[in-house]
Design a protein around this motif. Structure first.
Motif, PDB file in Angstrom:
ATOM      1  N   LEU A  21      56.131  45.811 -13.859  1.00  0.00           N
ATOM      2  CA  LEU A  21      55.332  45.556 -15.055  1.00  0.00           C
ATOM      3  C   LEU A  21      54.000  44.900 -14.701  1.00  0.00           C
ATOM      4  O   LEU A  21      52.934  45.362 -15.118  1.00  0.00           O
ATOM      5  N   VAL A  22      54.067  43.824 -13.942  1.00  0.00           N
ATOM      6  CA  VAL A  22      52.849  43.086 -13.617  1.00  0.00           C
ATOM      7  C   VAL A  22      51.907  43.928 -12.766  1.00  0.00           C
ATOM      8  O   VAL A  22      50.678  43.830 -12.901  1.00  0.00           O
ATOM      9  N   ASP A  23      52.451  44.782 -11.912  1.00  0.00           N
ATOM     10  CA  ASP A  23      51.608  45.666 -11.113  1.00  0.00           C
ATOM     11  C   ASP A  23      50.776  46.595 -11.993  1.00  0.00           C
ATOM     12  O   ASP A  23      49.677  47.007 -11.608  1.00  0.00           O
ATOM     13  N   SER A  24      51.299  46.929 -13.177  1.00  0.00           N
ATOM     14  CA  SER A  24      50.581  47.843 -14.072  1.00  0.00           C
ATOM     15  C   SER A  24      49.653  47.098 -15.030  1.00  0.00           C
ATOM     16  O   SER A  24      48.929  47.721 -15.797  1.00  0.00           O
ATOM     17  N   TRP A  25      49.698  45.762 -15.001  1.00  0.00           N
ATOM     18  CA  TRP A  25      48.853  44.936 -15.861  1.00  0.00           C
ATOM     19  C   TRP A  25      47.687  44.369 -15.062  1.00  0.00           C
ATOM     20  O   TRP A  25      47.724  44.299 -13.843  1.00  0.00           O
ATOM     21  N   ASP A  26      46.669  43.959 -15.765  1.00  0.00           N
ATOM     22  CA  ASP A  26      45.459  43.451 -15.113  1.00  0.00           C
ATOM     23  C   ASP A  26      45.521  41.929 -14.972  1.00  0.00           C
ATOM     24  O   ASP A  26      44.737  41.190 -15.573  1.00  0.00           O
ATOM     25  N   ILE A  27      46.486  41.463 -14.177  1.00  0.00           N
ATOM     26  CA  ILE A  27      46.639  40.039 -13.903  1.00  0.00           C
ATOM     27  C   ILE A  27      46.420  39.842 -12.408  1.00  0.00           C
ATOM     28  O   ILE A  27      47.306  40.119 -11.594  1.00  0.00           O
ATOM     29  N   GLY A  28      45.230  39.395 -12.046  1.00  0.00           N
ATOM     30  CA  GLY A  28      44.858  39.341 -10.647  1.00  0.00           C
ATOM     31  C   GLY A  28      44.857  37.947 -10.061  1.00  0.00           C
ATOM     32  O   GLY A  28      45.104  36.953 -10.754  1.00  0.00           O
ATOM     33  N   PRO A  29      44.560  37.848  -8.766  1.00  0.00           N
ATOM     34  CA  PRO A  29      44.491  36.552  -8.091  1.00  0.00           C
ATOM     35  C   PRO A  29      43.498  35.608  -8.768  1.00  0.00           C
ATOM     36  O   PRO A  29      42.431  36.035  -9.213  1.00  0.00           O
ATOM     37  N   GLY A  30      43.887  34.347  -8.865  1.00  0.00           N
ATOM     38  CA  GLY A  30      43.035  33.347  -9.481  1.00  0.00           C
ATOM     39  C   GLY A  30      43.185  33.236 -10.982  1.00  0.00           C
ATOM     40  O   GLY A  30      42.550  32.371 -11.607  1.00  0.00           O
ATOM     41  N   SER A  31      44.023  34.074 -11.600  1.00  0.00           N
ATOM     42  CA  SER A  31      44.200  34.064 -13.054  1.00  0.00           C
ATOM     43  C   SER A  31      44.989  32.840 -13.503  1.00  0.00           C
ATOM     44  O   SER A  31      45.803  32.286 -12.764  1.00  0.00           O
ATOM     45  N   ASP A  42      62.485  34.518 -14.145  1.00  0.00           N
ATOM     46  CA  ASP A  42      62.390  35.833 -13.513  1.00  0.00           C
ATOM     47  C   ASP A  42      60.949  36.345 -13.506  1.00  0.00           C
ATOM     48  O   ASP A  42      60.432  36.766 -12.467  1.00  0.00           O
ATOM     49  N   MET A  43      60.308  36.320 -14.676  1.00  0.00           N
ATOM     50  CA  MET A  43      58.921  36.761 -14.758  1.00  0.00           C
ATOM     51  C   MET A  43      57.970  35.702 -14.199  1.00  0.00           C
ATOM     52  O   MET A  43      56.928  36.031 -13.632  1.00  0.00           O
ATOM     53  N   THR A  44      58.336  34.442 -14.322  1.00  0.00           N
ATOM     54  CA  THR A  44      57.485  33.359 -13.829  1.00  0.00           C
ATOM     55  C   THR A  44      57.194  33.530 -12.352  1.00  0.00           C
ATOM     56  O   THR A  44      56.045  33.384 -11.895  1.00  0.00           O
ATOM     57  N   ALA A  45      58.233  33.830 -11.567  1.00  0.00           N
ATOM     58  CA  ALA A  45      58.058  33.997 -10.128  1.00  0.00           C
ATOM     59  C   ALA A  45      57.113  35.151  -9.823  1.00  0.00           C
ATOM     60  O   ALA A  45      56.241  35.054  -8.940  1.00  0.00           O
ATOM     61  N   VAL A  46      57.267  36.249 -10.550  1.00  0.00           N
ATOM     62  CA  VAL A  46      56.409  37.415 -10.328  1.00  0.00           C
ATOM     63  C   VAL A  46      54.965  37.103 -10.702  1.00  0.00           C
ATOM     64  O   VAL A  46      54.024  37.465  -9.987  1.00  0.00           O
ATOM     65  N   LEU A  47      54.778  36.407 -11.805  1.00  0.00           N
ATOM     66  CA  LEU A  47      53.428  36.026 -12.225  1.00  0.00           C
ATOM     67  C   LEU A  47      52.791  35.074 -11.218  1.00  0.00           C
ATOM     68  O   LEU A  47      51.600  35.198 -10.892  1.00  0.00           O
ATOM     69  N   ALA A  48      53.572  34.126 -10.709  1.00  0.00           N
ATOM     70  CA  ALA A  48      53.040  33.176  -9.728  1.00  0.00           C
ATOM     71  C   ALA A  48      52.613  33.885  -8.458  1.00  0.00           C
ATOM     72  O   ALA A  48      51.603  33.519  -7.830  1.00  0.00           O
ATOM     73  N   GLU A  49      53.351  34.902  -8.065  1.00  0.00           N
ATOM     74  CA  GLU A  49      52.949  35.696  -6.894  1.00  0.00           C
ATOM     75  C   GLU A  49      51.652  36.445  -7.182  1.00  0.00           C
ATOM     76  O   GLU A  49      50.763  36.528  -6.328  1.00  0.00           O
ATOM     77  N   ALA A  50      51.522  36.981  -8.415  1.00  0.00           N
ATOM     78  CA  ALA A  50      50.343  37.779  -8.767  1.00  0.00           C
ATOM     79  C   ALA A  50      49.068  36.945  -8.815  1.00  0.00           C
ATOM     80  O   ALA A  50      48.002  37.404  -8.417  1.00  0.00           O
ATOM     81  N   VAL A  51      49.159  35.713  -9.319  1.00  0.00           N
ATOM     82  CA  VAL A  51      47.942  34.907  -9.486  1.00  0.00           C
ATOM     83  C   VAL A  51      47.487  34.273  -8.185  1.00  0.00           C
ATOM     84  O   VAL A  51      46.352  33.802  -8.081  1.00  0.00           O
ATOM     85  N   GLY A  52      48.353  34.223  -7.187  1.00  0.00           N
ATOM     86  CA  GLY A  52      47.957  33.705  -5.890  1.00  0.00           C
ATOM     87  C   GLY A  52      47.825  32.195  -5.851  1.00  0.00           C
ATOM     88  O   GLY A  52      48.018  31.505  -6.859  1.00  0.00           O
ATOM     89  N   ARG A  88      52.056  26.583  -7.890  1.00  0.00           N
ATOM     90  CA  ARG A  88      51.317  27.399  -8.852  1.00  0.00           C
ATOM     91  C   ARG A  88      51.926  27.360 -10.247  1.00  0.00           C
ATOM     92  O   ARG A  88      51.370  27.939 -11.190  1.00  0.00           O
ATOM     93  N   ILE A  89      53.109  26.728 -10.402  1.00  0.00           N
ATOM     94  CA  ILE A  89      53.878  26.807 -11.645  1.00  0.00           C
ATOM     95  C   ILE A  89      54.009  25.433 -12.283  1.00  0.00           C
ATOM     96  O   ILE A  89      54.301  24.449 -11.624  1.00  0.00           O
ATOM     97  N   ASP A  90      53.832  25.407 -13.594  1.00  0.00           N
ATOM     98  CA  ASP A  90      54.053  24.205 -14.405  1.00  0.00           C
ATOM     99  C   ASP A  90      55.087  24.556 -15.463  1.00  0.00           C
ATOM    100  O   ASP A  90      54.768  25.209 -16.459  1.00  0.00           O
ATOM    101  N   PHE A  91      56.360  24.180 -15.230  1.00  0.00           N
ATOM    102  CA  PHE A  91      57.429  24.460 -16.184  1.00  0.00           C
ATOM    103  C   PHE A  91      57.421  23.412 -17.294  1.00  0.00           C
ATOM    104  O   PHE A  91      57.307  22.208 -17.031  1.00  0.00           O
ATOM    105  N   ARG A  92      57.573  23.881 -18.543  1.00  0.00           N
ATOM    106  CA  ARG A  92      57.647  22.981 -19.690  1.00  0.00           C
ATOM    107  C   ARG A  92      58.779  23.452 -20.614  1.00  0.00           C
ATOM    108  O   ARG A  92      58.590  24.348 -21.442  1.00  0.00           O
ATOM    109  N   PHE A  93      59.945  22.846 -20.442  1.00  0.00           N
ATOM    110  CA  PHE A  93      61.092  23.173 -21.273  1.00  0.00           C
ATOM    111  C   PHE A  93      61.117  22.285 -22.514  1.00  0.00           C
ATOM    112  O   PHE A  93      60.368  21.317 -22.615  1.00  0.00           O
TER     113      PHE A  93
END
Length: 268
Positions: A21-31, A42-52, A88-93
């Protein structure tokens, strides 16, 4: 991911799905990304990898860190925080972005993401208010969810499991399952204009490898077998639910049921 300790194959499938999903979206490094309904990450980890390493993901969930099984949200977050993606992650439950005490500057985020979490919302009204609340904070919305419209006959069991759980919730017998407000893609598109977002793209999502159909069928039949939540239903609704569960048992395979399709929508 902490859940991989219990079911590594399932975790790999779920992570690959979100990475696609994230590969098909425009979420790049530094976002900068605000993720709503992060769950166990699950998605958090993928997003954190994408933003660099120069990017940031604020991962929010209304649930407490003690929620979830066999791994709680807090345990999963702790595993991610201790790894290379942690900075890269700030969790807020236990955080509801509709609360006035939760605030961010205008356009603090490049993106806001909701991935397979919107059926957890208590109502479409709650989802509408949440999307409206975050609108000033982000430039672009990325949204993905299951689609209620089957594309093939062997998705019927998953659909029935979703509809039965949704009907029980809608009739006022509330629980903590994955499905509380099941709505269609068309319903989301009707909802968006009232939130300040303008949809500008959508597409199908391949779900063929996912295990969610089996999980939801099991959850639905377990709910029926326990019976406690059925007692709160009116007699006509209870009989409707029981009849539909009879059909579900008849059409569901012991395992390997085909999941419903999914869709993505983007908006600005």
């Amino acid at each position: 991911m902490a859940a991989a300790d219990h079911s590594p194959d399932a975790q790999l499938v779920q992570t690959r799905h979100r990475a696609s999903l994230v590969d098909s979206w425009d979420i790049g490094p530094g976002s900068t990304v605000l993720e709503l309904g992060c769950g166990q990450g699950d998605m958090t980890a993928v997003l954190a990898e994408a933003v660099g390493p120069r990017g940031r993901v604020v991962a929010v969930d209304v649930a407490a860190p003690t929620y979830g099984a066999p791994v709680t949200l807090g345990e999963s977050a702790a595993r991610l925080a201790a790894g290379p993606l942690g900075p890269r992650i700030d969790f807020r439950f236990s955080t509801d972005v509709r609360d006035p005490s939760v605030d961010f500057p205008s356009e603090a985020f490049d993106h806001v993401v909701l991935a397979h979490c919107s059926w957890y919302f208590a109502s479409l009204g709650q989802l509408r208010d949440t999307l409206a609340r975050v609108r000033p904070w982000a430039r672009r919305l990325w949204f993905t969810e299951w689609d209620l419209t089957p594309t093939r006959g062997d998705q019927l069991a998953h659909l029935l499991a979703v509809l039965v759980q949704g009907q029980i919730e809608a009739a006022g017998s509330h629980g903590e399952g994955n499905i509380r407000t099941s709505f269609s893609r068309e319903a989301l598109l009707r909802l968006l204009p009232a939130t300040g977002w303008t949809a500008d793209g959508d597409g199908p999502v391949d779900t063929g490898a996912l295990q969610d159909a089996d999980w939801e069928i099991t959850a639905c039949l377990d709910l029926i077998a326990r019976g406690e939540r059925l007692a709160a239903l009116s007699e006509p609704v209870r009989q409707l639910v029981l009849s539909q569960s009879d059909v579900l048992r008849a059409v569901a395979a012991p395992h390997g049921n085909r999941p419903l399709p999914a869709y993505w929508v983007t908006a600005h």
